[in-house]
Design an enzyme around this catalytic site. Sequence first.
Site, PDB file in Angstrom:
ATOM      1  N   GLY A  11       0.768  -1.233   0.000  1.00  9.84           N
ATOM      2  CA  GLY A  11       0.000   0.000   0.000  1.00  9.84           C
ATOM      3  C   GLY A  11       0.803   1.288   0.000  1.00  9.84           C
ATOM      4  O   GLY A  11       0.352   2.299   0.547  1.00  9.84           O
ATOM      5  N   ASN A  13       1.288   3.088  -2.661  1.00  4.75           N
ATOM      6  CA  ASN A  13       0.472   4.011  -3.477  1.00  4.75           C
ATOM      7  C   ASN A  13      -0.705   4.536  -2.669  1.00  4.75           C
ATOM      8  O   ASN A  13      -1.030   5.723  -2.736  1.00  4.75           O
ATOM      9  CB  ASN A  13      -0.027   3.317  -4.752  1.00  4.75           C
ATOM     10  CG  ASN A  13       0.998   3.357  -5.853  1.00  4.75           C
ATOM     11  OD1 ASN A  13       1.226   4.402  -6.459  1.00  4.75           O
ATOM     12  ND2 ASN A  13       1.656   2.226  -6.091  1.00  4.75           N
ATOM     13  N   LYS A  90      -6.828  -8.771  -7.802  1.00  2.00           N
ATOM     14  CA  LYS A  90      -8.000  -9.496  -8.322  1.00  2.00           C
ATOM     15  C   LYS A  90      -8.654  -8.707  -9.440  1.00  2.00           C
ATOM     16  O   LYS A  90      -8.490  -7.488  -9.527  1.00  2.00           O
ATOM     17  CB  LYS A  90      -9.023  -9.709  -7.193  1.00  2.00           C
ATOM     18  CG  LYS A  90      -8.504 -10.544  -6.063  1.00  2.00           C
ATOM     19  CD  LYS A  90      -8.461 -11.990  -6.473  1.00  2.00           C
ATOM     20  CE  LYS A  90      -7.759 -12.817  -5.403  1.00  2.00           C
ATOM     21  NZ  LYS A  90      -7.397 -14.143  -5.852  1.00  2.00           N
ATOM     22  N   ASN A 106      -6.630   1.998 -12.621  1.00  2.00           N
ATOM     23  CA  ASN A 106      -5.599   1.071 -12.139  1.00  2.00           C
ATOM     24  C   ASN A 106      -4.235   1.680 -12.452  1.00  2.00           C
ATOM     25  O   ASN A 106      -4.087   2.411 -13.435  1.00  2.00           O
ATOM     26  CB  ASN A 106      -5.732  -0.276 -12.860  1.00  2.00           C
ATOM     27  CG  ASN A 106      -4.670  -1.267 -12.419  1.00  2.00           C
ATOM     28  OD1 ASN A 106      -4.365  -1.376 -11.212  1.00  2.00           O
ATOM     29  ND2 ASN A 106      -4.073  -1.996 -13.357  1.00  2.00           N
ATOM     30  N   HIS A 108      -0.229   0.672 -13.240  1.00  2.93           N
ATOM     31  CA  HIS A 108       0.606  -0.455 -13.652  1.00  2.93           C
ATOM     32  C   HIS A 108       2.053   0.012 -13.792  1.00  2.93           C
ATOM     33  O   HIS A 108       2.301   1.072 -14.381  1.00  2.93           O
ATOM     34  CB  HIS A 108       0.086  -1.019 -14.985  1.00  2.93           C
ATOM     35  CG  HIS A 108       0.817  -2.252 -15.402  1.00  2.93           C
ATOM     36  ND1 HIS A 108       0.606  -3.477 -14.800  1.00  2.93           N
ATOM     37  CD2 HIS A 108       1.783  -2.451 -16.327  1.00  2.93           C
ATOM     38  CE1 HIS A 108       1.406  -4.377 -15.356  1.00  2.93           C
ATOM     39  NE2 HIS A 108       2.130  -3.787 -16.280  1.00  2.93           N
ATOM     40  N   ASP A 149      -5.236  -5.086 -16.959  1.00  2.00           N
ATOM     41  CA  ASP A 149      -4.309  -4.083 -17.516  1.00  2.00           C
ATOM     42  C   ASP A 149      -4.742  -3.578 -18.890  1.00  2.00           C
ATOM     43  O   ASP A 149      -3.927  -3.391 -19.798  1.00  2.00           O
ATOM     44  CB  ASP A 149      -2.876  -4.662 -17.600  1.00  2.00           C
ATOM     45  CG  ASP A 149      -2.345  -5.014 -16.234  1.00  2.00           C
ATOM     46  OD1 ASP A 149      -2.729  -4.357 -15.254  1.00  2.00           O
ATOM     47  OD2 ASP A 149      -1.543  -5.957 -16.134  1.00  2.00           O
ATOM     48  N   GLU A 178       5.215   6.475  -9.585  1.00  3.08           N
ATOM     49  CA  GLU A 178       3.813   6.113  -9.305  1.00  3.08           C
ATOM     50  C   GLU A 178       3.236   7.012  -8.213  1.00  3.08           C
ATOM     51  O   GLU A 178       2.108   7.496  -8.318  1.00  3.08           O
ATOM     52  CB  GLU A 178       3.714   4.654  -8.831  1.00  3.08           C
ATOM     53  CG  GLU A 178       4.075   3.632  -9.887  1.00  3.08           C
ATOM     54  CD  GLU A 178       3.856   2.206  -9.406  1.00  3.08           C
ATOM     55  OE1 GLU A 178       2.843   1.949  -8.742  1.00  3.08           O
ATOM     56  OE2 GLU A 178       4.698   1.342  -9.704  1.00  3.08           O
TER      57      GLU A 178
HETATM   58  C1  GRF Z   1       2.619  -0.983  -7.788  1.00  2.00           C
HETATM   59  O1  GRF Z   1       3.835  -1.171  -8.441  1.00  2.00           O
HETATM   60  C2  GRF Z   1       1.497  -0.848  -8.771  1.00  2.00           C
HETATM   61  O2  GRF Z   1       1.890  -0.273  -9.986  1.00  2.00           O
HETATM   62  C3  GRF Z   1       1.097  -2.268  -8.993  1.00  2.00           C
HETATM   63  O3  GRF Z   1       1.239  -2.886  -7.760  1.00  2.00           O
HETATM   64  C4  GRF Z   1       2.205  -2.198  -6.976  1.00  2.00           C
HETATM   65  C5  GRF Z   1       1.554  -1.841  -5.688  1.00  2.00           C
HETATM   66  O4  GRF Z   1       2.469  -1.333  -4.760  1.00  2.00           O
HETATM   67  N1  GRF Z   1      -0.238  -2.368  -9.560  1.00  2.00           N
HETATM   68  P1  GRF Z   1       1.963  -0.715  -3.393  1.00  2.00           P
HETATM   69  O5  GRF Z   1       1.117  -1.785  -2.697  1.00  2.00           O
HETATM   70  O6  GRF Z   1       1.149   0.499  -3.708  1.00  2.00           O
HETATM   71  O7  GRF Z   1       3.201  -0.403  -2.619  1.00  2.00           O
END
Ligand code: GRF
Length: 205
Positions: A11, A13, A90, A106, A108, A149, A178
């Site tokens: 988590g 992000n 999921k 989403n 990626h 994706d 990100e």
């Molecule tokens: C990130 O690299 C995101 O792009 C991918 O999963 C990872 C999640 O990382 N979908 P976090 O849980 O936010 O640290």
Amino acid sequence: MRIAVFVSGGGTNLQSIIDAAESGKLSAEVSLVLSSKSDAYALERARRHNIPAVYLSSKEFQSRDYFLHAMFDVLDEHKIDFIALAGYMKKVPPEIVKKYKNRITNIHPALLPAFGGKGMYGMRVHQAVIEYGCKVTGVTIHIVDEEYDHGPIVAQKCVPVSDQDTPETLAERVLAIEHLLYPQVLEWFAQDKVIVSGNIVKVSQ
Ligand code: GRF
């Protein structure tokens, strides 16, 4: 805008989104964190910020229908009007995709449509980028449709790949981007600046 962030892991992000909302850079509220894994550290991050943190997995339900209803219920209960997937492993049920049309994103860790799809997650993505010999990779934020994706691209940022990179060093640099890009893109949605027509997304300035 009341956002639900869907997670399955650490988590980071999620944390960048919470921080942006708390500092006022993002004019939205993180109103729910939903995890497909009971032990995801992201749930702990949510609790620390007094954000409702819910574990919801199809494994815990007798049927797909019960699971789906539980998901609808929790989204309704928290009056969610936008869903941000951030490391959610999921597939989002098509009924939810339909209800939240163009309101689910989403993130990626590569430049889609390259290095995406089922099984392309975490370190595997960065490993594949390096093994292919790419000189550039990056971050993609897209609108979620019924495929992994896939769906209209809202934003992308490039990250150069150096000869010395390992999947781990590359992952670290991509992740830093990100954390900047996701709150910014969510702010575009919060300000109603995102216009989707077919597969093309435009952001009004
Ligand atoms: C990130 O690299 C995101 O792009 C991918 O999963 C990872 C999640 O990382 N979908 P976090 O849980 O936010 O640290």
